[in-house]
Each structure stands twice: as C-alpha cells, then as structure tokens.
Design a protein around this motif. Structure first.
Motif, PDB file in Angstrom:
ATOM      1  N   THR A   7       0.871  -1.164  -0.107  1.00  0.00           N
ATOM      2  CA  THR A   7      -0.050   0.029  -0.022  1.00  0.00           C
ATOM      3  C   THR A   7       1.090   1.239  -0.311  1.00  0.00           C
ATOM      4  O   THR A   7       1.631   1.252   0.699  1.00  0.00           O
ATOM      5  N   THR A   8       0.671   2.142  -1.001  1.00  0.00           N
ATOM      6  CA  THR A   8       1.199   3.493  -0.941  1.00  0.00           C
ATOM      7  C   THR A   8       0.353   4.436  -0.333  1.00  0.00           C
ATOM      8  O   THR A   8      -0.825   4.445  -0.552  1.00  0.00           O
ATOM      9  N   VAL A   9       1.040   5.324   0.413  1.00  0.00           N
ATOM     10  CA  VAL A   9       0.244   6.646   0.838  1.00  0.00           C
ATOM     11  C   VAL A   9       0.925   7.809   0.757  1.00  0.00           C
ATOM     12  O   VAL A   9       2.453   7.906   0.768  1.00  0.00           O
ATOM     13  N   HIS A  10       0.469   8.770   0.354  1.00  0.00           N
ATOM     14  CA  HIS A  10       0.773  10.041   0.129  1.00  0.00           C
ATOM     15  C   HIS A  10       0.310  11.122   1.182  1.00  0.00           C
ATOM     16  O   HIS A  10      -0.650  12.189   0.752  1.00  0.00           O
ATOM     17  N   PRO A  11       0.734  11.243   2.501  1.00  0.00           N
ATOM     18  CA  PRO A  11      -0.064  12.145   3.392  1.00  0.00           C
ATOM     19  C   PRO A  11       0.538  13.621   3.357  1.00  0.00           C
ATOM     20  O   PRO A  11       1.694  13.769   4.068  1.00  0.00           O
ATOM     21  N   TRP A  12      -0.045  14.451   2.544  1.00  0.00           N
ATOM     22  CA  TRP A  12       0.433  15.811   2.460  1.00  0.00           C
ATOM     23  C   TRP A  12      -0.430  16.853   3.543  1.00  0.00           C
ATOM     24  O   TRP A  12      -1.465  16.530   3.766  1.00  0.00           O
ATOM     25  N   PRO A  57       1.112  18.411  16.743  1.00  0.00           N
ATOM     26  CA  PRO A  57       0.912  17.074  16.777  1.00  0.00           C
ATOM     27  C   PRO A  57       0.108  16.453  15.526  1.00  0.00           C
ATOM     28  O   PRO A  57       0.556  15.286  14.908  1.00  0.00           O
ATOM     29  N   GLN A  58      -0.901  17.218  14.912  1.00  0.00           N
ATOM     30  CA  GLN A  58      -1.471  16.666  13.688  1.00  0.00           C
ATOM     31  C   GLN A  58      -0.696  16.693  12.538  1.00  0.00           C
ATOM     32  O   GLN A  58      -0.691  15.798  11.626  1.00  0.00           O
ATOM     33  N   VAL A  59       0.336  17.694  12.419  1.00  0.00           N
ATOM     34  CA  VAL A  59       1.085  17.734  11.290  1.00  0.00           C
ATOM     35  C   VAL A  59       2.122  16.715  11.349  1.00  0.00           C
ATOM     36  O   VAL A  59       2.625  16.073  10.507  1.00  0.00           O
ATOM     37  N   LEU A  60       2.750  16.634  12.597  1.00  0.00           N
ATOM     38  CA  LEU A  60       4.073  15.847  12.813  1.00  0.00           C
ATOM     39  C   LEU A  60       3.896  14.429  12.833  1.00  0.00           C
ATOM     40  O   LEU A  60       4.457  13.489  12.460  1.00  0.00           O
ATOM     41  N   HIS A  61       2.491  14.154  13.251  1.00  0.00           N
ATOM     42  CA  HIS A  61       2.112  12.503  13.162  1.00  0.00           C
ATOM     43  C   HIS A  61       1.093  12.106  11.817  1.00  0.00           C
ATOM     44  O   HIS A  61       0.838  11.095  11.856  1.00  0.00           O
ATOM     45  N   LEU A  62       1.202  12.940  11.062  1.00  0.00           N
ATOM     46  CA  LEU A  62       0.073  12.994   9.728  1.00  0.00           C
ATOM     47  C   LEU A  62       0.738  11.708   9.076  1.00  0.00           C
ATOM     48  O   LEU A  62      -0.241  10.743   8.704  1.00  0.00           O
ATOM     49  N   ALA A  63       1.865  11.328   8.623  1.00  0.00           N
ATOM     50  CA  ALA A  63       2.482  10.367   7.862  1.00  0.00           C
ATOM     51  C   ALA A  63       2.255   9.021   8.873  1.00  0.00           C
ATOM     52  O   ALA A  63       1.794   8.037   8.259  1.00  0.00           O
ATOM     53  N   GLU A  64       2.599   8.959  10.081  1.00  0.00           N
ATOM     54  CA  GLU A  64       2.144   7.900  10.842  1.00  0.00           C
ATOM     55  C   GLU A  64       0.592   7.556  11.052  1.00  0.00           C
ATOM     56  O   GLU A  64       0.495   6.258  10.732  1.00  0.00           O
ATOM     57  N   TYR A  65      -0.159   8.537  11.118  1.00  0.00           N
ATOM     58  CA  TYR A  65      -1.682   8.217  10.947  1.00  0.00           C
ATOM     59  C   TYR A  65      -1.831   7.457   9.633  1.00  0.00           C
ATOM     60  O   TYR A  65      -2.524   6.613   9.619  1.00  0.00           O
ATOM     61  N   GLY A  66      -1.099   8.233   8.629  1.00  0.00           N
ATOM     62  CA  GLY A  66      -1.478   7.563   7.141  1.00  0.00           C
ATOM     63  C   GLY A  66      -1.262   6.326   7.092  1.00  0.00           C
ATOM     64  O   GLY A  66      -1.857   5.372   6.640  1.00  0.00           O
ATOM     65  N   VAL A  67      -0.175   5.684   7.580  1.00  0.00           N
ATOM     66  CA  VAL A  67       0.131   4.363   7.768  1.00  0.00           C
ATOM     67  C   VAL A  67      -0.640   3.523   8.415  1.00  0.00           C
ATOM     68  O   VAL A  67      -1.174   2.437   7.828  1.00  0.00           O
ATOM     69  N   GLU A  68      -1.019   3.849   9.651  1.00  0.00           N
ATOM     70  CA  GLU A  68      -2.170   3.204  10.334  1.00  0.00           C
ATOM     71  C   GLU A  68      -3.474   3.178   9.927  1.00  0.00           C
ATOM     72  O   GLU A  68      -4.012   2.111   9.790  1.00  0.00           O
ATOM     73  N   LEU A  69      -3.830   4.047   9.226  1.00  0.00           N
ATOM     74  CA  LEU A  69      -5.258   4.148   8.610  1.00  0.00           C
ATOM     75  C   LEU A  69      -5.131   3.058   7.362  1.00  0.00           C
ATOM     76  O   LEU A  69      -6.006   2.311   7.068  1.00  0.00           O
ATOM     77  N   ALA A  70      -4.182   3.163   6.601  1.00  0.00           N
ATOM     78  CA  ALA A  70      -3.998   2.227   5.584  1.00  0.00           C
ATOM     79  C   ALA A  70      -3.801   0.830   5.949  1.00  0.00           C
ATOM     80  O   ALA A  70      -4.560  -0.021   5.435  1.00  0.00           O
ATOM     81  N   LYS A  71      -3.377   0.494   7.197  1.00  0.00           N
ATOM     82  CA  LYS A  71      -3.301  -0.797   7.510  1.00  0.00           C
ATOM     83  C   LYS A  71      -4.623  -1.439   8.014  1.00  0.00           C
ATOM     84  O   LYS A  71      -5.016  -2.610   7.887  1.00  0.00           O
ATOM     85  N   ALA A  72      -5.535  -0.485   8.350  1.00  0.00           N
ATOM     86  CA  ALA A  72      -6.760  -0.966   8.795  1.00  0.00           C
ATOM     87  C   ALA A  72      -7.712  -1.652   7.669  1.00  0.00           C
ATOM     88  O   ALA A  72      -8.428  -2.202   7.874  1.00  0.00           O
TER      89      ALA A  72
END
Length: 412
Positions: A214-219, A234-249
């Motif tokens: 899965t590829t994610v492009h969290p801009w 935190p919403q900005v600094l953790h955005l890529a982390e969030y994108g990964v976890e959302l994709a895993k779901a």
C-alpha cells in the motif's frame, strides 16, 4: 508469526534540477548523473522516477523506443550511484500539471479510465516498460502512475470501473515484469482523497488491497491540515504515521507493508524555518509503525522559478535548491536516516485501537478536521500509540489478536 522485518528504505522522488520533467524532451545523461550523485550523497538508497506519457506513447498504437531507452538509461545511471529505482509508468499527473497524449483529447477524447482502447493502450505501455526494465538489477518495481486519481475530474468514473482499471493495469505490469526477480514490486498510488474524500471513486480498499503493498501520500495541505492545526502541531508531525495506520486498517493481509511514498514540507504550510524539524519528526514517527516499507520524500530538487504557472508551494519542495545547493531540510533528513540505520527501530504492537465507523459518503471523518482524525490525534498526544480498526473487524478476535490489539476505543 509475522515475517522478519526488512530494513527500512529511505529515498526521494526525483525531480530533475534543470527543466523539471520537461527535461525528458532533451535528456542529458551528465545532468541526470549530477542530480543522482547529490541524492546518493545524502545517504538515501532509492529514487522514484517519472517519464511523461505523451513522450512515451504519442499515438495510441506507438510506443517510442527512444523514450523507453531514456528511462532504462536513467535507471542504470541511478544504479551506478548506488540508488535503487521505482518507476512510475503513466504520467499522468505531476505537480499540478496533467500530461495526456493527444489521442486522449480534443477530437479524439477518450476517458482514460473507462474507454476500452485507452485502457488497452495503457496496459501495452506498462507491459512494454516492464519488459524493458525486467533485467535491471537496481529496479524496485513498476507503479501504474503517479496519483492517477487526480485525473478523475476530467474522466468521470465509478468505484467499480476504477477496480477494473487497476486490476487490468496491475496485471499488465506484472506480465511485463514476469522475467524479473520475484521481489520486484507492482503497485499503484493515489492522493489523499482516496482515504478521506467522501464518495471519491478511488477507494481505501483499492489502495490497501490491490498491488504488492500500500502506498500513501500524506500531504499536510490536504484538508488544510497544517493551516488548521499549525505547522508544529501533533496533527502535522504525526500525519504520515496516521496515514500508515489508517492504510493498515483497510488491508486484508495484516502483514501487508505500507510505503509513505510522498510527503514533503510545502511552503507556506510548513515555513522553511520549521522544515528540518518537520522532516525529522515525520520520519521518526512513521518509523514507529510496524509494517512500514520506507519513506520517500518529495522531492529532490526545487522547481526553477524560470518555469511558469506552478502553484507557489511547488517551487520550494526540494531537498536541493534550483542551483543544486543542499537545503537545511536535506541535512536534517540525512542525519535522521543515518540514526535510524545505526539503530533500526523495532516497533511494538499497538495494543490500543480506535474503531473507525464510516461509509463511503462519510469518509471525511477520518481526514483532517474530522471527528475520528481528531480523536486519534488526541490519543496519540496522550501516549496511546493508537492503531486503526474498521468497525466491521472490531468483533473479529482472530484479526485483533494477529495485530496485537487488546483494547478498542470508540470515537465520539
């Protein structure tokens, strides 16, 4: 048990310093070699590269051998500097410009997603590229194209038609790479609307279940994230982390890798003074996700201001400026990556998961400004390291156990 975790990959999306992607019109090996040496000098291990669809396939039944050879040569040049290469095939969309061959436009207009002839032509292009690249030792794989869902506005399509489109082109790319080593990837990508755009025809399920990972492009400009919460939030600094976890779901395979394939520090959303810290935090936070394949920064070189009509943010996204000088963000990334290589992360399972309950028409709850997004970020700031679980999997004990989840929290 999950398979052994391979080393994280760190790279950059290659934007040629001289002439941007228009440089394909007069490809210069010396210029490419200079750019690639600068990239390798940062300690990065790969690049993602893009040719232009109109130059590769100017007529529906003509694929230019010279253009394919240029692309193969670029892959070889990257390999000479120690960089592996991911090749995107159908471009498609790049930095706010859409590149269509003339046979898809004007009097010959065809919907690139649904017209059978257009679909067949793209399949033949990907098959041709795969065969040309299959024996290249530094090839990571072949991707269908860059954020093809950006073309939806001018090519209306339904989710079912998108599924057919992706399945057809993924099969063609795999066929093209049939003689390649088995570890070569076949993938596709979409911009953020696939994850949190209400009723967007490219679905999270398609991103998370089709292709080899899965590829994610969290801009940070998506959903006005940085403007809404602030560039140091935190919403900005953790955005890529969030994108990964959302994709895993959304994945069926709990061990399916996720690749943060594009993320960057666009001004003014991320002021230049904040860019180094943003880069460090983005990479370190993403590296705390189990199943991360790697991070590929956007992009290598700034767009030269002699080129017209780009959105302002596109001119300053590079790790190097348009004169080839490394910017402070480049040093920050290089240092962060070196640290992660010296002490590779070993992420523990996320035992707490926030349940996501949304339909296609309410997908925006999981995007910036949405109630789910904000609840996840609150848990994150409280130290919970939350995973994401879809509501339909919340009662699946075997699935939760496979992901190491022992506690479920419901949003709202």
């Amino acid at each position: 048990a999950p398979p052994p975790t391979p080393p994280l990959r760190f790279g950059v999306n290659y934007t040629p310093r001289r002439g941007w992607f228009h440089s394909w019109h007069d490809f210069d090996e010396a210029h490419a070699r200079e750019d690639l040496a600068q990239i390798a000098g940062l300690g990065l291990d790969h690049v993602r590269v893009f040719h232009l669809w109109p130059l590769l396939q100017p007529n529906r039944t003509l694929i230019r051998t010279a253009a394919v050879d240029q692309l193969v040569r670029l892959v070889d040049l990257a390999g000479e500097t120690g960089l592996d290469v991911m090749v995107d095939g159908v471009q498609g969309h790049l930095s706010s410009f859409d590149f269509y061959p003339e046979w898809t436009r004007s009097w010959h207009h065809r919907n690139v997603f649904t017209d059978p002839d257009a679909l067949d032509a793209q399949a033949r292009l990907l098959k041709t590229l795969g065969r040309a690249l299959a024996d290249r030792p530094h090839l990571i794989g072949l991707q269908l194209g860059n954020e093809l869902n950006n073309l939806v506005e001018h090519n209306p399509v339904t989710p079912e038609q998108v599924d057919h489109y992706l399945d057809t082109l993924l099969t063609a790319a795999r066929d093209g790479l049939s003689a390649a080593p088995p570890d070569r990837l076949v993938t596709h990508s979409a911009f953020d609307a696939a994850w949190y755009g209400d009723d967007h025809p490219f679905t999270p399920e398609a991103s998370a279940r089709k292709g080899d990972l899965t590829t994610v492009h969290p801009w940070v400009f998506s959903g006005d994230c940085a403007r809404r919460y602030g560039p140091r939030s935190p919403q900005v600094l953790h955005l890529a982390e969030y994108g990964v976890e959302l994709a895993k779901a959304y994945a069926v395979d709990v061990n399916r890798p996720v690749w943060v394939q594009e993320t960057g520090a666009p001004e003014p959303h991320i002021p230049a003074v904040d860019a180094p810290d943003f880069a460090r935090a983005t990479v370190l936070n993403a590296a705390g996700c189990a199943g991360l394949w790697g991070v590929t920064w956007w992009c290598s070189h700034d767009v030269d201001r002699s080129l017209a009509d780009y959105p302002e943010l596109e001119y300053t996204l590079g790790l190097f400026d348009s004169s080839g000088r490394a910017k402070p963000i480049a040093a920050a990334l290089a240092e962060t990556i070196a640290g992660l290589r010296a002490e590779p992360p070993a992420p523990e399972p996320r035992t707490t998961a926030l349940v996501l309950d949304c339909a296609p028409g309410t997908r925006s709850v999981s995007g910036p400004g949405g109630t789910y997004f904000e609840t996840w970020m609150r848990l994150c700031t409280e130290g919970a390291r939350p995973a994401v679980v879809l509501a339909e999997r919340a009662d699946d004990a075997g699935y939760l156990a496979a992901r190491g989840i022992t506690e479920l929290v419901r949003a709202g």
